[in-house]
Design an enzyme around this catalytic site. Structure first.
Site, PDB file in Angstrom:
ATOM      1  N   TYR A 158       0.848  -1.206   0.000  1.00 13.75           N
ATOM      2  CA  TYR A 158       0.000   0.000   0.000  1.00 13.75           C
ATOM      3  C   TYR A 158       0.883   1.256   0.000  1.00 13.75           C
ATOM      4  O   TYR A 158       0.507   2.313  -0.512  1.00 13.75           O
ATOM      5  CB  TYR A 158      -0.946  -0.030   1.199  1.00 13.75           C
ATOM      6  CG  TYR A 158      -2.150   0.868   1.057  1.00 13.75           C
ATOM      7  CD1 TYR A 158      -3.077   0.690   0.033  1.00 13.75           C
ATOM      8  CD2 TYR A 158      -2.367   1.916   1.955  1.00 13.75           C
ATOM      9  CE1 TYR A 158      -4.176   1.520  -0.094  1.00 13.75           C
ATOM     10  CE2 TYR A 158      -3.471   2.745   1.835  1.00 13.75           C
ATOM     11  CZ  TYR A 158      -4.367   2.545   0.818  1.00 13.75           C
ATOM     12  OH  TYR A 158      -5.467   3.366   0.702  1.00 13.75           O
ATOM     13  N   LYS A 165      -2.845   8.591   2.885  1.00  9.44           N
ATOM     14  CA  LYS A 165      -4.053   8.473   3.730  1.00  9.44           C
ATOM     15  C   LYS A 165      -3.784   9.027   5.134  1.00  9.44           C
ATOM     16  O   LYS A 165      -4.684   9.579   5.762  1.00  9.44           O
ATOM     17  CB  LYS A 165      -4.520   7.017   3.812  1.00  9.44           C
ATOM     18  CG  LYS A 165      -5.084   6.456   2.500  1.00  9.44           C
ATOM     19  CD  LYS A 165      -6.322   7.205   2.047  1.00  9.44           C
ATOM     20  CE  LYS A 165      -7.014   6.495   0.892  1.00  9.44           C
ATOM     21  NZ  LYS A 165      -8.051   7.334   0.255  1.00  9.44           N
TER      22      LYS A 165
HETATM   23  P1  NAP Z   1     -12.694   3.539  -7.650  1.00 10.99           P
HETATM   24  O1  NAP Z   1     -14.026   2.979  -7.892  1.00 10.99           O
HETATM   25  O2  NAP Z   1     -11.617   3.219  -8.618  1.00 10.99           O
HETATM   26  O3  NAP Z   1     -12.831   5.117  -7.470  1.00 10.99           O
HETATM   27  C1  NAP Z   1     -11.728   5.968  -7.486  1.00 10.99           C
HETATM   28  C2  NAP Z   1     -12.204   7.291  -8.021  1.00 10.99           C
HETATM   29  O4  NAP Z   1     -11.144   8.267  -7.949  1.00 10.99           O
HETATM   30  C3  NAP Z   1     -12.630   7.225  -9.483  1.00 10.99           C
HETATM   31  O5  NAP Z   1     -13.946   7.694  -9.611  1.00 10.99           O
HETATM   32  C4  NAP Z   1     -11.652   8.177 -10.176  1.00 10.99           C
HETATM   33  O6  NAP Z   1     -12.239   8.898 -11.264  1.00 10.99           O
HETATM   34  C5  NAP Z   1     -11.336   9.129  -9.046  1.00 10.99           C
HETATM   35  N1  NAP Z   1     -10.165   9.948  -9.327  1.00 10.99           N
HETATM   36  C6  NAP Z   1      -8.869   9.549  -9.456  1.00 10.99           C
HETATM   37  N2  NAP Z   1      -8.086  10.613  -9.766  1.00 10.99           N
HETATM   38  C7  NAP Z   1      -8.921  11.689  -9.820  1.00 10.99           C
HETATM   39  C8  NAP Z   1      -8.732  13.073 -10.104  1.00 10.99           C
HETATM   40  N3  NAP Z   1      -7.521  13.575 -10.400  1.00 10.99           N
HETATM   41  N4  NAP Z   1      -9.809  13.903 -10.091  1.00 10.99           N
HETATM   42  C9  NAP Z   1     -11.033  13.422  -9.806  1.00 10.99           C
HETATM   43  N5  NAP Z   1     -11.289  12.115  -9.537  1.00 10.99           N
HETATM   44  C10 NAP Z   1     -10.233  11.271  -9.556  1.00 10.99           C
HETATM   45  O7  NAP Z   1     -12.103   3.054  -6.232  1.00 10.99           O
HETATM   46  P2  NAP Z   1     -12.661   3.078  -4.735  1.00 10.99           P
HETATM   47  O8  NAP Z   1     -12.005   1.941  -4.077  1.00 10.99           O
HETATM   48  O9  NAP Z   1     -14.131   3.215  -4.715  1.00 10.99           O
HETATM   49  O10 NAP Z   1     -11.983   4.394  -4.153  1.00 10.99           O
HETATM   50  C11 NAP Z   1     -12.717   5.439  -3.538  1.00 10.99           C
HETATM   51  C12 NAP Z   1     -12.016   5.907  -2.266  1.00 10.99           C
HETATM   52  O11 NAP Z   1     -12.120   4.883  -1.281  1.00 10.99           O
HETATM   53  C13 NAP Z   1     -10.530   6.190  -2.424  1.00 10.99           C
HETATM   54  O12 NAP Z   1     -10.172   7.300  -1.626  1.00 10.99           O
HETATM   55  C14 NAP Z   1      -9.895   4.947  -1.869  1.00 10.99           C
HETATM   56  O13 NAP Z   1      -8.573   5.127  -1.430  1.00 10.99           O
HETATM   57  C15 NAP Z   1     -10.841   4.689  -0.707  1.00 10.99           C
HETATM   58  N6  NAP Z   1     -10.757   3.359  -0.113  1.00 10.99           N
HETATM   59  C16 NAP Z   1     -10.840   2.267  -0.886  1.00 10.99           C
HETATM   60  C17 NAP Z   1     -10.742   0.991  -0.308  1.00 10.99           C
HETATM   61  C18 NAP Z   1     -10.827  -0.243  -1.144  1.00 10.99           C
HETATM   62  O14 NAP Z   1     -10.413  -1.309  -0.669  1.00 10.99           O
HETATM   63  N7  NAP Z   1     -11.347  -0.179  -2.343  1.00 10.99           N
HETATM   64  C19 NAP Z   1     -10.577   0.883   1.080  1.00 10.99           C
HETATM   65  C20 NAP Z   1     -10.499   2.027   1.857  1.00 10.99           C
HETATM   66  C21 NAP Z   1     -10.590   3.278   1.244  1.00 10.99           C
HETATM   67  P3  NAP Z   1     -11.866   8.511 -12.797  1.00 10.99           P
HETATM   68  O15 NAP Z   1     -11.995   7.003 -12.890  1.00 10.99           O
HETATM   69  O16 NAP Z   1     -12.898   9.237 -13.586  1.00 10.99           O
HETATM   70  O17 NAP Z   1     -10.471   8.963 -13.002  1.00 10.99           O
END
Ligand code: NAP
Length: 258
Positions: A158, A165
């Site tokens: 990570y 984070k």
């Molecule tokens: P996801 O579906 O891939 O979503 C990530 C989002 O970030 C996408 O909509 C992407 O938009 C957007 N993004 C990236 N760069 C960007 C930028 N420059 N401007 C605007 N938007 C941008 O993944 P997710 O897991 O749901 O992630 C959402 C949040 O949850 C993140 O903060 C992640 O770290 C957090 N999180 C995830 C997990 C996990 O296990 N999945 C666990 C804890 C926390 P585009 O695709 O349009 O670029």
């Protein structure tokens, strides 16, 4: 419309597809009566979002482009929201980015550029977005971001994202102090691992899912809908006394010492 968020207008940032944590949040907020504004970065995400909205019968107030790495894009997006929607009551920041090359191997190998990129998109963006949204919270409101246990503990691979984070969680506390007098609360949900597009970029992600299933007090992983419900709580009146907090939605995994 009845529900915990009836009459509230909420900006949701970060829906890339049906697996996105932001989509779980959007569904829960809609169920609770919120009217939603969506931001997206890629055109492909907009197409996916439109498909999801059509299939789920959610009628958005607005969909607007916003690249959080670009100050002009953030300013334009929130100017549009202000003009077309007016007052908002909630903002969901559910986005992050790091070069996949940085999400494997030793953290000590992190490049300067990779470090800056992860911090910029994944942590500083909350500051930029909170500042741009602040004038639209005319009646106070709630900002909720998404973090991960990699901020507090070492999660192999990570790496640079864990450090981003940690910065994000500190930003939550500093923003909570600044925006509290305006009646704006700022909190984070620390979600357990969820199989999303972004998660695929982290090496060994399946091992993490397996470890949680084996060791977490609830002996299972969590899903987007559970994160959605917890985020609704933080967006709602029920959490009115809570700000600067990190709420773990991880089947209890974070309490373990071994
Ligand atoms: P996801 O579906 O891939 O979503 C990530 C989002 O970030 C996408 O909509 C992407 O938009 C957007 N993004 C990236 N760069 C960007 C930028 N420059 N401007 C605007 N938007 C941008 O993944 P997710 O897991 O749901 O992630 C959402 C949040 O949850 C993140 O903060 C992640 O770290 C957090 N999180 C995830 C997990 C996990 O296990 N999945 C666990 C804890 C926390 P585009 O695709 O349009 O670029």
């Amino acid at each position: 419309m009845q529900g915990l968020l009836a009459g509230k207008r909420i900006v949701v940032m970060g829906v890339a597809n049906e697996r996105s944590i932001a989509w779980g949040i959007a569904k829960a907020a809609h169920r609770e009566g919120a009217r939603l504004i969506f931001t997206y970065r890629k055109e492909r995400s907009l197409q996916k979002l439109d498909q999801l909205l059509a299939a789920s019968g959610i009628d958005p107030l607005l969909r607007v482009a916003c690249d959080v790495a670009d100050d002009a894009s953030v300013a334009r997006a929130f100017a549009d929201i202000g003009e077309q929607v007016g007052t908002i009551h909630g903002l969901v920041h559910s986005l992050a980015f790091a070069d996949h090359k940085e999400l494997q191997g030793e953290f000590v190998q992190t490049s300067r550029a990779g470090y800056h990129l992860a911090q910029d998109v994944s942590a500083y963006s909350l500051v930029a977005v909170a500042r741009a949204a602040r004038p639209l919270f005319r009646e106070g409101g709630s900002i909720v971001t998404q973090t991960y246990i990699g901020a507090e503990r070492v999660v192999p691979n990570y790496n640079v994202m864990g450090v981003a984070k940690a910065a994000l969680e500190a930003c939550v506390r500093y923003l909570a102090r600044d925006l509290g007098p305006d009646g704006i609360r700022v909190n984070a949900v620390s979600s357990g691992p969820v199989r999303t597009l972004s998660a695929k970029g982290v090496a060994g992600f399946n091992d993490v899912l397996a470890a949680v299933e084996q060791k977490a007090p609830l002996r299972r992983n969590i899903d987007q809908d559970e994160v959605g419900d917890a985020t609704v709580f933080l967006l709602s009146h029920l959490s009115r006394g809570i700000t600067g907090e990190v709420l773990h939605v991880d089947a209890g995994y974070h309490i373990l010492g071994f």
